[in-house]
Design a protein around this motif. Structure first.
Motif: not given
Length: 189
Positions: A54-83
């Motif tokens: 997912s494109p969030s910081a915590r997902c990227r950081e989790t993947g990086d610590v695990l040496a996954l070098s993950p590719l961020a996917q905009p479609s995997l973003r969290d639910c759009d919660m509007g206001r």
């Protein structure tokens, strides 16, 4: 073509009482500690042919610590919660109790002005069904717990209200096996 997709819930970025909608904070101290502690148990995930997050910081950081070098996917973003973005459920319930009740009971509504639960589940399902893997391929995706919940609802063809009954803990993994529109939950020991 049958493929395997392992979903890994990101390490935490805040205490349970401080969970905010669409929270893009990075890992907190406890989250960093947790993910470093499980590196030996999850190091096999780096063998996946494709590694996403997912494109969030915590997902990227989790993947990086695990040496996954993950590719961020905009479609995997969290639910759009509007206001409601950036607020806790408790904060929103104090100001808009009727709208929160409607949101929790009707998956087609989006009283926050963002994405309905049903639209969120369908978006995540569309991502699942479009993974470019050959027969027998394996992918890993580090995602928000909400994304994992939505993926499970979609894959198992569960009614949308099932979403509220799936508990996804930080660093939990689940593997789906199958192909577009025909997924199964694969539990291994």
């Amino acid at each position: 073509m049958h493929v395997r997709l392992t979903l890994l819930a990101a390490a935490r970025s805040s205490g349970a009482l401080d969970v905010r909608f669409e929270d893009d904070r990075g890992l907190d101290a406890a989250g960093w500690h947790e993910v470093r502690r499980v590196v030996p148990a999850l190091s096999h995930l780096a063998a996946a042919e494709l590694r996403y997050c997912s494109p969030s910081a915590r997902c990227r950081e989790t993947g990086d610590v695990l040496a996954l070098s993950p590719l961020a996917q905009p479609s995997l973003r969290d639910c759009d919660m509007g206001r409601w973005r950036g607020h806790t459920l408790q904060e929103v319930a104090q100001v808009e109790p009727d709208r929160v009740s409607l949101w929790l009971s009707d998956p087609r509504t989006a009283p926050h002005g963002g994405e309905s639960l049903l639209a969120f589940i369908q978006r995540i399902g569309g991502w699942l069904d479009s993974r470019p893997l050959g027969n027998g391929g394996w992918a890993v995706a580090v995602a928000e717990p909400s994304v994992v919940r939505a993926a499970l609802c979609y894959a198992l063809k569960a009614p949308p209200h099932s979403y509220w009954h799936i508990d996804v803990q930080p660093l939990a993994t689940v593997t789906l096996a199958g192909r577009a529109g025909d997924w199964s939950l694969s539990l291994t020991g």
